[in-house]
Scaffold this active site. Structure first.
Site: not given
Lengths: 277, 277, 277, 277, 277, 277
Positions: E43, E61, E122, E145
């Site tokens: 993470d 990332l 979403h 998003y």
């Protein structure tokens, strides 16, 4: 087998035409000359004299060994052979079922990768005339003959999925010099358009396994080739020029006649025939 | 009823045209002469003088008994009658709902087997202009008038499924001499194409129950008749020739106006009207 | 109108139930008490005594003025009223066509935004029993009664698209205490499931305009509510418990009987009825 | 920014063209003069001298602030800018992903309500050549470049649903002076047809959010624009005139080459590229 | 990187979990222990202490090189990492767009053939709540998003078509301990069902590239996983047990609120955010 | 033929079971006793001793005359006979193609109106395992055996459309005591569910011509029977109970094996076999 060797720069080296003595086979023989150095033509019936670029051979498609030999050395096959009208099941079993199997099995063994298969509108003849079919329409054979065409479509699908042999299944309407009755104003495929359809089927780089309706650009349409438009088949003829021969009539009681209600026309009235023995 | 007898060889013996005094009815009267020995023309409004082959009759379609008499002896019906704009529900109830029921019930009693029914694009007017509809598109009426056309489509479906009376439902766009506004560049149906559409609807041997959009071959298309192409309707006219009258403009804020957003145009802004009493 | 005022914390202030004296109306009256402070119940027929939370009123739905008054002050309408069997067109024209129009027009005038409309499986009864319908299946009315339900579905669509009045169209199967014949093993809707369906239709926050089949979780299925599953209707009952009353038989020749072939059952055999005069 | 003011009666006051120095941008510059008083042309590369009605400006689309300024005061945007071939992801991230976001965000801030977005056939290039796609076909990008076009289609959908900014996504085939290889006989979009497609995209009153294939009326078809026919795009050119340059050949083993099997052609053979650093 | 070596007979040798510090990542960490000898958890935020079978590593990332190292030596990836709420585009560009690209590019370089990708509802949040979506429903992102999730779906499609890396795209609903509001009664995915969904996605022998909705077996359904039922995901939990916490209310005017009308809920009201600088 | 006469009140008077000596035939023999007074059981192989209500007879289905006699006097046919694995084409031609034709032709001659036909999942075995098929999915035979099942489906369609003989085509998965390998966890049909499926196929009043997948309610689903749910087939068993015998493994390289990629499993690897001579 009367074999001929020619050298040239035509796209195909050798094409095989089965059913060459039939109505459509005779139309196609000439055209094939433009596409291949050698055209091997075969039928169970007598064939006219071979042209210099032709190899002629009499073959019963039900004869596995003969078919194996027939297919050897060809680049692609236009498979019009077999029985093209309703007939006793025994006859269809040999000519259309075993015959088509023999052609595909020979193609597999000899590495032929493209077949143009003469299916028929009778594979879908039990759809009503008030329905417009696309090339995914489910089979609705109108006769045992139609059932054998369904078999050929399924068989060729298998040979494509399993062995990569590509097939264009031509659901041919009514390909004659001219429409012979009102139904043929809808189903008419001119000889010129038929030849063009075979040309597209042979030359399109990839065809996978596809169904296409063999029909000219007639005013009334039962069939929609949109999903097969990657073949580039754009018919140039139309039955419109023959419309006056079949003057419009008021729809009478005859419109309840199954031969009027279904796309297959009179075929839908047939019954399995007894073998002629 | 001013009745005339003629003897000839036209396809229909006697055709009935309702709504004959209206805009489209007047266009059609002439054409029908070519298709039937006798043309029975009716309207609730005054009709021009009958031609020798015509029978004229003034009928209120809401009058069951009169309609029963009107339909007697005809081979087929072109049902343009009723109110063709939005109107108080009471009026629509009589002319369009009871009126159409009366026509079908009379057809059933008198054995008439073919009806050409003037439905309307207002049966689907609440579809957005950014959607292209085929003939299976769900109803989206844009007005009470449109709702009565939905009723007619459902009623005629019942008479087909139950009694075998065939109907072609014409979802007519805007059929005038010329397009009157930019929307009509899309919805325009020339008189010539309208007549051709009725001809196809009457003469196609079997039609079952089918919806078809009544629209010329205009450059912008909201409607796709592919599924009805068995009717053989191939429009020959186009609104393109009128395009210059309505010069293109930049899409402004007006494009949020419901009359711009939905296919029904200004109809979508209407409200149920009070009866004029 | 026997009007009652109560004060409470139930979700709805006042609900209107039309057709309250009918079979399903009687079932629903009790349930509505849980959902609204006041339940206004109406019918053209005699109603049982009002409970303390009820307002009862006798209304002919064909009477516009009376309906306008009936709808005043309600939050939502469960519209079961009208004729629920086949009947002469004149009767259906008043009760079902004008009646439903009156209800929607009153809803519009009084700002009611939710209607639960009792449509019927007879709006689609001419689909064959070998077809499974989803909620987009085209209308195929099996009777004039069914045609009026199609009208109600189209009308309510208009009131949604134009005025934002939401409607759930319940295509109710056979809602009785128990199935009465083999067909009802398929079409059975238990009273409990019916009430749950109305509850979902009233309480789902947004429903737009939607069709849903009113049917319990029976072993044999003709109808598929997947596209309406946003309503949260999950039937708990099944006709399976009654299956033994109708032992299976070999399919005999009766299976060609239209009443066996089509989903509407015996309705498909009816004919338009003459008015009782 | 070289800004010019003209006064006239053209439909648009000011149009913005991004990517104006590219192949298609250069074609379009002239046409835009007919549609707008002022044409703002931009590119990251050098632009030719502005015409009197033009404003030219060099902008890196990845520069948010510069794009915000670029968009100010325009009525509509033709967004051809960005990288139009495969490229290292870092480059695509700036030019195509951030760049397109910047254009839409600037459109939102400045109230621009119409964008014509140059998507690409490479957004669907991994569909096989034996499939005919309509405008609802799912994305199948054939390269990282294609993935960025998918991003643009999704982003513009969001800006339409959320902010009402309308977009026409042009999935452009191969727009060059002439087809350069056999594949382009299928994907060819003539310059004239390209300009006409942009014209339709700008002038159609409402477009919502729509995908359309940018392709001329070629004999072989992989793409079907029926669902976008409300745009009125009717190509006038065809690759047929160039067919003879690429004579038909027998389908050989090359037909298993992915570049032959998929619509994207050689793009499907590419691999993500390392950034040039 | 805290690397651990264990030897066992679990199905996977080493699994990678990104986003392990997030809500769902924490749930999954325990379960992964059962499926792999080694679980690599990463993470950008602080992670709890590694269990004996775990390797923990902090990775941004957006850092290509770090991701390349992170992926080395794993058999499959559960990619939950990135930003899971709306955020400024710059942030999404790094974490979700470049981040997901980095993960796939590393998978390609290291020969990883299976990714479970956390997409989101979403990605389809602008579909209305009155529509039931199957897994082929077109993307309708409700936020930037959501647009980045559409990007991830398109990108992973490319890596499948081009490089054979299989991906299951989980369009996760609302996965929390319990539903927090009425919308979540529809979108609720229990932790147990979430873990089961990941299990199915990892262990199904072939998945190709597929979308599946991550949702429990709730009473109200917006999403239909039928086309993904080859995954064998059969949720065992339901939001029904929480229904009483959110008592039904009469649908009020709030139902015109976009957050009530669209599946994405409050996300549809968001606007692109300025970067926090 | 060992013929027995019994008198009773069972729904069918006499049922014919072909292929009674096979795996499924043996399962069914017992069940049929409950449904018919007399059960005629036949096979080409040796049959166990007849029960009192049974007539046993050894018949080669390829023998037309014998089949004609076999079918005489029966009410309905459960046609499991023929070869149920891949075999040389010559053998399939007799047993499956001519054999099935003989059965239908005998049914037509003797007025039998219902056939339950054992088709096979191998009629669709070349669909990938990542696709969920409904009962309209196109045929994709995975073997010559599968092609003969396609033939049977087409042939029975013809006998339905032309002669009204109804058929339920059972695309049977893997019906054994227990699943024998991981694939069968998906395709498993318990004997109990198989018998129930035949029961539904025989007793549903009307079936027309329909395809249904013969599969239990297994956790992983490739096949969706929704469109055949009018048959009332609700499987009660599941392969879930056997799942632990085939522990999940990480998907390895074997997943590119065609036997893993396609629904037909190892069948897709077969090749046409030479006749054993």
């Amino acid at each position: 087998m009367n074999q001929t060797t020619t050298a040239s720069l035509k796209p195909f080296r050798r094409l095989l035409l089965t059913g060459a003595a039939g109505n459509l086979g005779r139309q196609l023989r000439g055209a094939l000359a433009n596409w291949a150095d050698v055209v091997r033509v075969s039928d169970i019936a007598k064939l006219s004299e071979p042209a210099p670029h032709e190899e002629t051979t009499i073959v019963d498609l039900a004869d596995r060994r003969a078919v194996m030999q027939l297919v050897e050395g060809v680049d692609a096959i236009v498979h019009l052979g077999g029985i093209s009208i309703d007939a006793p099941f025994e006859d269809l079993l040999g000519a259309n079922i075993a015959g088509t199997y023999n052609v595909y099995e020979a193609a597999r063994k000899h590495g032929v990768k493209r077949v143009v298969f003469a299916s028929s509108n009778h594979a879908i003849g039990f759809h009503p005339v008030t329905e417009v079919l696309d090339t995914d329409a489910p089979q609705r054979p109108d006769s045992l003959y139609g059932v054998t065409k369904c078999f050929g479509e399924a068989l060729s699908r298998y040979y494509y999925d399993r062995f990569g042999i590509e097939t264009v299944c031509l659901r041919i309407g009514s390909s004659f010099e001219e429409p012979k009755n009102p139904r043929m104003l809808v189903t008419y495929l001119s000889y010129r358009d038929f030849i063009e359809l075979v040309r597209c089927s042979l030359f399109t780089n990839r065809v996978g396994h596809v169904v296409v309706y063999g029909v000219s650009n007639n005013p009334v349409k039962w069939w929609d080739n949109t999903k097969a438009s990657f073949l580039g088949f754009n018919p140039r003829d139309s039955a419109a020029q023959f419309a006056e021969r079949f003057p419009a009539t008021a729809p009478g009681d005859s419109h309840d006649d199954p031969a009027q209600r279904f796309q297959g026309g009179p075929f839908v009235l047939g019954e399995p025939m007894e073998a002629k023995r």
